[in-house]
Each structure stands twice: as C-alpha cells, then as structure tokens.
Design a protein around this motif. Structure first.
Motif, PDB file in Angstrom:
ATOM      1  N   PRO A   1     -10.005  -6.447   2.418  1.00 60.12           N
ATOM      2  CA  PRO A   1      -9.670  -5.702   3.603  1.00 60.12           C
ATOM      3  C   PRO A   1     -10.152  -6.328   4.963  1.00 60.12           C
ATOM      4  O   PRO A   1     -11.373  -6.871   4.890  1.00 60.12           O
TER       5      PRO A   1
ATOM      6  N   ASN B   1      -2.842   9.393   1.490  1.00 56.32           N
ATOM      7  CA  ASN B   1      -3.213   8.119   1.022  1.00 56.32           C
ATOM      8  C   ASN B   1      -4.745   7.809   1.479  1.00 56.32           C
ATOM      9  O   ASN B   1      -4.962   8.112   2.595  1.00 56.32           O
TER      10      ASN B   1
ATOM     11  N   SER C   1      -7.218   4.295   1.702  1.00 58.91           N
ATOM     12  CA  SER C   1      -7.342   2.757   1.603  1.00 58.91           C
ATOM     13  C   SER C   1      -8.732   2.323   2.489  1.00 58.91           C
ATOM     14  O   SER C   1      -9.022   2.895   3.276  1.00 58.91           O
TER      15      SER C   1
ATOM     16  N   HIS D   1     -10.492   0.357   5.135  1.00 55.59           N
ATOM     17  CA  HIS D   1      -9.943  -0.130   6.141  1.00 55.59           C
ATOM     18  C   HIS D   1     -10.763  -1.531   6.672  1.00 55.59           C
ATOM     19  O   HIS D   1      -9.718  -2.331   7.193  1.00 55.59           O
TER      20      HIS D   1
ATOM     21  N   TYR E   1     -12.729   3.695   6.341  1.00 59.80           N
ATOM     22  CA  TYR E   1     -11.615   3.929   5.492  1.00 59.80           C
ATOM     23  C   TYR E   1     -10.479   4.555   6.166  1.00 59.80           C
ATOM     24  O   TYR E   1     -10.735   5.150   7.385  1.00 59.80           O
ATOM     25  N   LYS E   2      -9.145   4.498   5.818  1.00 64.00           N
ATOM     26  CA  LYS E   2      -8.120   4.872   6.606  1.00 64.00           C
ATOM     27  C   LYS E   2      -7.579   6.128   5.611  1.00 64.00           C
ATOM     28  O   LYS E   2      -7.193   5.832   4.504  1.00 64.00           O
TER      29      LYS E   2
ATOM     30  N   ASP F   1      -2.526   9.436  11.003  1.00 72.62           N
ATOM     31  CA  ASP F   1      -3.654   8.776  10.033  1.00 72.62           C
ATOM     32  C   ASP F   1      -4.897   8.619  10.969  1.00 72.62           C
ATOM     33  O   ASP F   1      -4.883   8.656  12.117  1.00 72.62           O
TER      34      ASP F   1
ATOM     35  N   THR G   1      -7.568  12.177  -3.810  1.00 69.99           N
ATOM     36  CA  THR G   1      -7.257  10.789  -4.147  1.00 69.99           C
ATOM     37  C   THR G   1      -8.527  10.033  -4.147  1.00 69.99           C
ATOM     38  O   THR G   1      -9.581  10.339  -3.570  1.00 69.99           O
TER      39      THR G   1
ATOM     40  N   TYR H   1     -10.418   5.711  -3.774  1.00 76.17           N
ATOM     41  CA  TYR H   1     -10.371   4.072  -3.815  1.00 76.17           C
ATOM     42  C   TYR H   1     -11.599   3.473  -4.125  1.00 76.17           C
ATOM     43  O   TYR H   1     -12.701   3.787  -3.824  1.00 76.17           O
TER      44      TYR H   1
ATOM     45  N   TYR I   1     -13.527  -0.068  -5.331  1.00 80.05           N
ATOM     46  CA  TYR I   1     -13.433  -1.545  -4.466  1.00 80.05           C
ATOM     47  C   TYR I   1     -14.673  -2.285  -5.249  1.00 80.05           C
ATOM     48  O   TYR I   1     -15.764  -1.787  -5.230  1.00 80.05           O
TER      49      TYR I   1
ATOM     50  N   GLY J   1      -0.276  -6.884  -1.409  1.00 81.13           N
ATOM     51  CA  GLY J   1      -1.302  -5.939  -0.692  1.00 81.13           C
ATOM     52  C   GLY J   1      -2.514  -5.766  -1.352  1.00 81.13           C
ATOM     53  O   GLY J   1      -3.234  -6.841  -2.041  1.00 81.13           O
ATOM     54  N   ASN J   2      -3.355  -4.789  -1.379  1.00 81.05           N
ATOM     55  CA  ASN J   2      -4.821  -4.362  -1.708  1.00 81.05           C
ATOM     56  C   ASN J   2      -4.883  -4.795  -3.257  1.00 81.05           C
ATOM     57  O   ASN J   2      -5.875  -5.082  -3.886  1.00 81.05           O
TER      58      ASN J   2
END
Length: 768
Positions: free
Chosen positions: A400, A530, A532, A534, A557-558, A601, A648, A650, A652, A687-688
């Motif tokens: 990202p 969601n 993700s 950022h 993060y978003k 968001d 949820t 995420y 990485y 995408g990611n």
C-alpha cells in the motif's frame, strides 16, 4: 369469542404432503426432517443474528386432551403485525401481493406467504407446512406472546384457520380448553401439533431425535451461551463428546479465499484410525445448519468410514448455495450441481482433504511434481518481472502507498434516521470531499447521477462540474437530492453515484449511496465493514524487508462502513511469527477506538513507528516471515454486532532479516488451481491481494503436460498475459496509450485492440 373458520385456498393436503416425498427423496426419516425444519423456523424467528436468551424446545405432551408435539421458541419477537382477517389475506395473495416481513402473524396464518428470513438457514423450504404433515389430522394450534405484550392464538385445521386470531383472555381460554396447556409465558411463538405421527412421537419419547439435532445444529449449540439452548422435553441437547478426538485433526486457522469471490470461513477434517466416529463424510453448513454432504473422490480404503469433516463459507457464497439447494435443505438439487457455487465448494473440500491426507501419509501423491511446478512458476514470474524492468514499464508496486487523491461521502442525512426508504418529495443531503495528495495543483471532473442498479442505466443527473484542488488540500461540496418520479425509479432501489476523475489521467474513483423509493429495503441486502492497510513506509521503498533495529513508519488503516448505522470500533494491531505454523503473537503494537458514520470511511491515526528490536524478536526468530495483523472489533452493540464481536481483519507480511519470500515476483501471488469445469485457462485479481491464477486442470494444460518444454512456454505465455491485465485492472493505463491519446479516451474497439497489441508485443519481445 368468534371461532368461525376460513378455508385457505388450494387442496391443502396435497399442498403439504409434498414434504413427505421430499424427505424420502433426500434419504432422511421424518423425525430428522421435522427437527431440522422446526428448529430452522425458530432460528429464523430471531430479530437479529444474536443468540442471547434464545431457545427452542421440542416436547411431547400427553394429557387428558390427547397427545401433542409442542415446538416452542423464546427470545424471539413473536407473531407481530396486524391481526388481519384471513379473507383479506387470501384476497391480497390472489392479487399477487406479498406481506412484508413485519407482518409475522398474517404470514404464519396464511399458507404460502413466506420469505423475509435473514437470520436462519431457510430460504423457503418446508416452513410451517411441516407442522401440518406432522399431525395425523393435519391440525396444529399456535399461540404467541409478542414483544409488544399482546397474546394471540389460532389454529390450522387441515387448511382452515379462524378468520381472525384470538387475543388476550379469549386466546388463553381457547388454548387451555382445546389443548389443556396454559398460555405461553415467554416472548416468542409456540406450535402445538395435534395427534402427532407415531414415528415422530416415539422419536421424542425415546430420545432418538436428539442425534439428528446434534448433527444438524452442533455448530449453533457450541455458540450458545448459558441463557440459550436447544432442548428436547426441556433438557438441553449437548454436543456429543469426542467428535473431534481423531488421530489426525486439521482445522482451518483463518478464513481463506478459494478462487475469486469465494471465501471459506471454517473447515475441519477428523480421521479416526480405529473408527469410533459417529458422523461420516464432509458436510457443509449454512448459517450454522447442516445442509448436505460433499462428494469426495480418491479416499483411500484404509480410512473409508473412519473420518468426518465440515465446511462453512462466507455469506455471499452461502446466498449462492441457498439458491440451488433442494426444497427441504438436505443438499444441492441434482440438476444444479454443475453451478459454480457447488463446484467450487466440492473442489475446495476435495483439494483440502487430499492435501491433508497426503501430509498425513494416507495418500502417496506426485509431491515432487507439485513442488517442481511451484518452483517453475516462481522462476517464470521472476523472468517476467525482469522483462518488464528491461522494457522500462511502470512497477506495479508491492504494498500500500498513499493514494494520489481520496474521495469520501460526508454529512449524509436521509429523511428518516437509520432508514434508506424515501418517497416523492423527500430530500437526501450529503457532502462530497475530494482530497488531493498530488505534488502540484490538479483539475478534477466530478459527476453525480442516479443509477438503476437492476439495469445499469443512468436515470438522471444531479450535478457535473470541474474543480481545481491545490496540492495536499481538500475541497468539500454540499448537495441536496430531492427525490421525484422523474429523477428516480419508483418501487425500486436507486443509487446516487459519485464519479471523480483526474483530468488528463485515466484515474477514476466512484462512491455509491443507495435509497429505496416507496419500498422497504430488502432484508437480504448484505451490509459490510471493510478494513485495509492504507499506508506503510518501509526502510527501502518497494521492499518489505526490515533488519533488526530498523523501523516501519507511518502505519495506518482505512475502515469503510458500508452500512446505514454508525460503527463504534476498536482496532487492535499486533505482530505475529508467521514462520511458525501456529503464528503466535510476538508483541502488541497499538489499539485504537473510534466511530465511523453511515456510508463513510475513516483513516486511523498513524502508528508513527514500529521498531524491530533484536531483544524482542530474537527469542522467536532471527530471520523469516512476520505478520502485521489488524483485528477490527465492535466496541458497542448495534443492529448487526454485539460489543466484542470480531468484525474483520487484515494481515500483511513483513520479512525480518531476509529478502522477500519469492524474490522479485512478490509483486503478485501465483496460484495453480485444478478447475477443469472452468473454461478460463488463467485469470487474475488486482489490488492488495494481487494474484495470478493458472488453471492446471484445463484441457489446454493437460494436453501439454507430457511435454515439459512446451508446457513451460504455455505457462509463461498465460502468466505474461495476466500480468499485462493486472496493469489494466489497477488503472495503470500508460502502457496502453495510442498516438498520444489517453487510453481512457479511446473508443471501445480501439481500447480492446490496444490491450491485445500490448499482450502480443510484450510476448514477442519475451522470445528474443
């Protein structure tokens, strides 16, 4: 007390007896089918997905009035809605009207008016008709203490019901005089089946119905707290002991994606070398209820009959499966097994089962060939990256990075709070914020219009203009959309679409706001949150390597709240040792709390730096793979989540004291998939989670698998094509321009020609 009876139209017995044949076709006994449909009705009667204070009891009662099977749920809302005369309901149905989900009393009284069930596993299924066929006289009584305090009662006598349900004292007297039972004291619904079939009565009396309930509902039972239960004759149904005590056990630790848009939440496989397993095969569960068995192949004789397992998938995949199941939810209809939803489920279970059986030594497979293919794909990927570097093409990027511009909704206000329903003349107000992170001033073009999502057609325009935004500043624009019959589609979902483009570039971002014109929002519309990553700055740009003592900076993060309810969240961030199969936590990094308004968001505050100190990490590993994990948790109860619910996550990867796992090809993942039913030879997801998929089950691949050199060229060509398409999917259009024209301005045929030209051109250069 008015006891006049109103017949429900149709030949009633014929219209409910189909259930008996459906159970037989599914290969299940009537008690098994009954418990599943009866409990499913109680599960679906919950107002939300929560289980607090919910219960369902199936009992056999024998008194001076006769024998009765009683199904009673508590902690539900009861039969709410208006006490509409049956004649009116019949006329409404004759006119093709559908009763809204809130009219539970009218729905329960009528025969076929169903649907609106979002908290249970059923779609339509047997529904309440199962109570009729459970009775030798096709008769059942029903009463309900509603959440508004009103007590109601009625009966269905072989298709005839009292015109209007009895209320209050009249209802209590009626139930007591006809069944000998006192009124229902807890909020919910009770069904009292007259003269139950002997097979059903015996199964409750002798307890043989309990194993059926355990197999169908063990996933739900294990999630119930002390205030909730499924009971038989008032005794809680337990989870059988030892069901997971196999000699070989595999349980999926984290959800994983299988093919595009198909996510598996849970998978378990249990092998009992000496037998002793009470269940067999692999079953799939939807909304916590067992549906049917998955067809497996290549099971060694040594363990046949000595294993069982289960699989659960995400809500979108569950919705697809519900549409192809048989009428009583005991499996997929024979004629629909070729649908992608089932084929992907079957293929996943076969692949996962086979992989574990190979690891456990039950199957001797061509492991060497698989490793060889994996190594070959890795080498091809590295060669392609080298080629793109030599051709001077833009790097796709490996993680990202801060967006060039950001678009957000703000200050959204519907006419009624927490509702997206509108009528003619209503105003929807909102603001649009466009933020530019470009180093220079940029001119943006924005459009606001109403879209009909059912057809994809633009219904009307709200606004269209251009605006210049200075570097690292934001522009906020306020709008009011007045809903009329001319600018919106009545009796349908509409969406306000915001499109923002950078003039002179192909980059475009879109946002959508739904509203429902003179209709209620459908209950089956999924709402999501969601998460993700950022922004995240590593010591070396384009690399995820960190050495002891180095820092990762500016981590944020978003969080996108795609719901019409404010989200109160807690975000926990930690680092785990991904080189260990159990992925243990090494250190907590940060924790944030906050709120996200409906359809908006937020970007979390920065974690200014994460230092990889030797004294902290060397007790776990000196080099290898770490995971930066973020977990989003509900911080308050709302209509979808309870405080503490996991929403949820995420994950990485970070590489400690080592180069990235796959070298240069880490810009994308490679997955080989055996999918002979899929006509595509390869595909990609941008995408990611950037991934190139190669279908090694396709006939084109199988035709060359005995010729290594030709096979290598085949794989290279497919991977190269998908790598070019990744650029297209991520809006990196520079390579596709023609004669100085911007790719986004080309006519469709010109654009297609340019993409094909680029694929062929790069492939030709790769052969030199």
């Amino acid at each position: 007390m008015n006891n006049s009876m109103t017949p429900i139209p149709q030949n009633y017995k014929n219209n409910v007896d189909w259930i008996l044949g459906a159970y037989t076709d599914a290969g299940v006994t009537f008690p098994n089918g009954f418990q599943k449909d009866a409990i499913q009705n109680a599960v679906g009667a919950r107002k939300t997905n929560k289980w607090k204070n919910w219960s369902c009891d199936i009992s056999l009662i024998e008194n001076e009035h006769g024998n009765f099977v009683v199904v009673e749920d508590s902690g539900t809302v009861g039969l709410t809605g208006k006490n509409t005369p049956s004649e009116t309901i019949n006329q409404m149905m004759a006119n093709g009207e559908v009763l809204p989900p809130s009219e539970r009393l009218s729905r329960f009284t009528s025969m076929f008016n169903s649907g609106g069930n979002t908290t249970g596993g059923g779609l339509f299924g047997a529904g309440k008709s199962v109570y009729s066929v459970a009775s030798q006289t096709y008769t059942y009584y029903f009463d309900s203490l509603r959440e508004d305090g009103l007590y109601v009662a009625n009966l269905n006598k072989c298709g005839q019901v009292m015109s209007v349900a009895l209320e209050g004292t009249d209802a209590k007297t009626f139930i007591h005089d006809t069944t000998g039972l006192d009124e229902k004291k807890s909020t919910g619904t009770r069904v009292i089946i007259e003269m139950p079939k002997e097979e059903l009565a015996d199964s409750i009396r002798q307890g043989t119905i309990i194993p059926y309930i355990q197999e169908s509902w063990w996933l739900i039972i294990q999630r119930l707290d002390g205030s909730s239960a499924i009971t038989v004759n008032g005794n809680p149904v337990p989870i059988p002991t030892g069901i997971k005590d196999g000699s070989h056990v595999f349980e999926l630790q984290n959800p994983e994606t299988y093919a595009s848009n198909y996510k598996v939440k849970h998978f378990g496989l249990y092998v009992f070398d000496k037998g002793g397993n009470i269940w067999g095969g692999i079953s799939y569960y939807r909304k916590g209820m067992k549906i049917g068995d998955i067809e497996l192949k290549d099971i060694p004789d040594k363990i046949k009959g000595k294993y069982w397992g289960y699989v659960e998938v995400d809500e979108a995949w569950e919705d697809d499966l519900s549409e192809i199941e048989d009428k009583v939810h005991f499996g997929v209809s024979k004629g629909k097994k070729l649908r992608a939803a089932y084929q992907n489920l079957k293929n996943y279970c076969n692949e996962k089962t086979k992989a574990n059986l190979i690891e456990w030594g039950f199957i001797k497979d061509k492991e060497t060939e698989d490793k060889k293919l994996k190594d070959e794909l890795k080498q091809i990927a590295e060669d392609i990256q080298d080629l793109f570097d030599k051709l001077g093409l833009e790097d796709l990027g490996k993680g990202p990075k801060k967006a060039d511009f950001d678009v957000r909704w703000q200050d959204i206000a519907y006419p009624v709070k927490d509702s997206e329903q509108v009528t003619s003349g209503d105003n929807i107000s909102f603001s649009v914020r466009i933020k530019s992170s470009y180093a220079t001033d940029k001119k943006f073009e924005y459009k606001l219009y109403v879209l009909n999502p059912a057809t994809g057609e633009v219904v009307s325009s709200i606004a269209s203009d251009k605006v210049t935004i200075k570097s690292n500043t934001a522009e906020k624009l306020a709008f009011i959309h007045k809903v009329t019959k001319d600018n919106s589609v009545r009796f349908a979902e509409n969406r306000i679409v915001l499109s923002v483009k950078v003039i002179g570039s192909g980059k475009e971002k879109k946002k959508e706001l739904p509203y429902f014109f003179d209709i209620e929002r459908p209950d089956n519309r999924r709402e999501s949150v969601n998460l993700s990553l950022h922004e995240c700055l590593f010591p070396i740009e384009g690399s995820r390597r960190v050495n002891f003592g180095e820092k990762v900076r500016k981590v944020c993060y978003k969080i996108e709240n795609q719901r019409n309810h404010e989200l109160s969240y807690k975000l926990n961030v930690s680092i785990h040792n991904a080189s260990d199969p159990t992925c243990p936590k090494i250190v907590d990094v940060a924790s944030f709390t906050g709120e996200v308004k409906p359809f908006e968001d937020v970007i979390t505050p920065y974690i200014e730096e994460i230092v990889f100190e030797k004294v902290v990490y060397e007790q776990y590993l000196t080099e290898g793979v770490l995971e930066l994990r973020a977990r989003l948790i509900a911080n308050k109860d709302d209509n979808q989540y309870e405080k503490g619910d996991k929403i949820t996550f995420y994950h990485y990867k970070v590489f400690l004291n080592s180069d990235e796992k796959n070298g240069k090809n880490d810009a994308f993942d490679i997955q080989s998939i055996v999918a002979p039913e899929n006509y595509k030879r390869s595909w990609c997801t941008p995408g990611n989670g950037r991934t190139i998929f190669l279908n090694v089950g396709h006939a084109a691949y199988l035709n060359v698998q005995d010729y290594p050199d030709i096979q290598h060229e085949y794989l290279r060509e497919q991977m190269l094509k998908q790598y070019v398409l990744l650029y297209l999917g991520e809006g990196k259009y520079d390579m596709f321009g023609q004669d100085g024209k911007d790719f986004s301005e080309l006519e469709p045929q010109e654009a297609v020609d340019q993409v094909l030209e680029k694929i062929e051109s790069i492939y030709a250069q790769s052969l030199k």
